[in-house]
Design a protein around this motif. Structure first.
Motif, PDB file in Angstrom:
ATOM      1  N   GLU A 324       9.148 -62.197  25.923  1.00  0.00           N
ATOM      2  CA  GLU A 324       8.976 -63.512  26.309  1.00  0.00           C
ATOM      3  C   GLU A 324      10.278 -64.543  26.313  1.00  0.00           C
ATOM      4  O   GLU A 324      10.612 -65.271  27.218  1.00  0.00           O
ATOM      5  N   ARG A 327      12.558 -63.237  28.893  1.00  0.00           N
ATOM      6  CA  ARG A 327      12.112 -63.828  30.144  1.00  0.00           C
ATOM      7  C   ARG A 327      12.710 -65.176  30.355  1.00  0.00           C
ATOM      8  O   ARG A 327      12.988 -65.645  31.687  1.00  0.00           O
ATOM      9  N   ARG A 328      12.293 -65.899  29.237  1.00  0.00           N
ATOM     10  CA  ARG A 328      12.892 -67.454  29.347  1.00  0.00           C
ATOM     11  C   ARG A 328      14.445 -67.606  29.539  1.00  0.00           C
ATOM     12  O   ARG A 328      14.743 -68.409  30.304  1.00  0.00           O
ATOM     13  N   CYS A 329      15.197 -66.440  28.856  1.00  0.00           N
ATOM     14  CA  CYS A 329      16.564 -66.845  28.999  1.00  0.00           C
ATOM     15  C   CYS A 329      17.272 -66.205  30.195  1.00  0.00           C
ATOM     16  O   CYS A 329      18.525 -66.456  30.487  1.00  0.00           O
TER      17      CYS A 329
END
Length: 339
Positions: A324, A327-329
């Protein structure tokens, strides 16, 4: 959704959660069922890659871009695992041999860390398919060539006990099979990747999922799965396997029927499905770190003798959490090279 499940299977393959509970159960889970994961990934990769091309056309430039992306990810994660690699080298009584072994694996088969071989194998498989296609071979012929390469480790490793019964150690036939087993490992781009990626490509070009109803595909999955379990029982009961559960006759039809079913059943366009798809790659790439760390904590700090199941659970949870974060980065250029 299926790719997320397969990523969990790969974690179970490496983590062997049932090892302390049941040797039989561990074989069927980590030595059999979870081995559906990587072939499924190969098939899905071939499906989505070939979807970029018109039916019957392979674009060298797009294939080059695809392979460069895989190589970039491979090199990036090889760098991420340098501390673990260094630890393994220091454990080797001969540090020089350890370094040479790492270099050989890095350059020749992409297994500098045991799971990164998949990225390297995907590159080999794609260029193998393009090489044969460029020389006028049809996709059917390419799949046939991949099937022949796939069968070699089945006979040389998966069913070692059959031919050794008839041809004892030291005989010419036995030596030939031993050599083939070393030369054609079950998990590389030629013996596994090319067959499953070509099958995935043919599915997207021919639209095979439209040829079968969901009911027929569900029946095919059940029949193939039962046959696959029967084959696992056979090689395990009669101790036929030479090195691991290398390959299976029924793995290709099992994976193909499961893949066709997974693209036949269209789930609602809920954001969670895309989220889980994104997670699958990162879970695959990061989980060995957590297996390494959690196993060390369980054995060295906590003194646990039966630790495989809790280590598997902790590894899976930590891998999802890091997936997660990654994915955000991913929108930032400084980390987009991780996948």
């Amino acid at each position: 959704m299926c790719k997320f499940v397969m990523a969990i299977m790969v974690v179970a393959l490496h983590g062997q959660p049932l090892l302390d509970i049941s040797a039989d159960g561990n074989f069927y889970l980590s030595g059999g069922i979870t081995r559906l994961g990587v072939p499924y990934f190969f098939m899905a990769s071939g499906f989505f890659l070939f979807k970029k091309f018109p039916a019957g056309v392979l674009d060298r430039q797009k294939i080059g871009l695809y392979c460069r992306r895989l190589i970039k990810i491979y090199l990036a994660w090889a760098a991420v695992y340098i501390p673990m690699i260094g630890y393994e080298i220091l454990k080797n009584p001969s540090h020089v041999k350890g370094v040479l072994s790492v270099l050989k694996n890095f350059l020749l088969n992409g297994s500098v860390v045991y799971h990164l071989w998949y990225l390297y194998a995907s590159v080999v498989a794609v260029w193998g398919i393009y090489f044969l296609w460029h020389r006028g071979k049809s996709m059917g012929q390419i799949i046939a060539a991949g099937a022949v390469l796939y069968l070699i480790p089945i006979f040389a490793r998966g069913y070692y006990g059959v031919y050794v019964y008839f041809f004892p150690d030291g005989s010419m036939v036995n030596n030939v099979f031993l050599y083939l087993g070393k030369l054609f490992g079950a998990i590389n781009g030629l013996t596994e990747g090319m067959l499953f990626m070509a099958l995935g490509g043919l599915v997207t070009w021919k639209g095979w999922e439209r040829c079968f109803s969901a009911g027929k595909l569900k029946l095919a999955v059940c029949v193939c799965f039962l046959g696959y379990l029967a084959e696992l029982w056979f090689v395990y009961t009669y101790n036929l396997v030479n090195v691991g559960n290398s390959a299976s006759f029924l793995l290709p039809p099992m994976v193909l029927s499961l893949f066709l079913l997974s693209i036949k059943i269209r789930l609602s366009n809920h954001g969670v499905y895309r989220l889980l798809r994104d997670y699958s790659l990162f879970i695959y790439l990061v989980h060995p770190w957590f297996l390494f760390i959690c196993s060390g904590i369980a054995k060295k700090l906590l003194g646990m003798e039966q630790y495989h199941l809790p280590v598997f659970v902790a590894t899976l949870l930590l891998s999802v959490a890091v997936a997660e974060v990654l994915r955000r980065c991913r929108k930032y250029k400084c980390v987009d090279w991780l996948g």
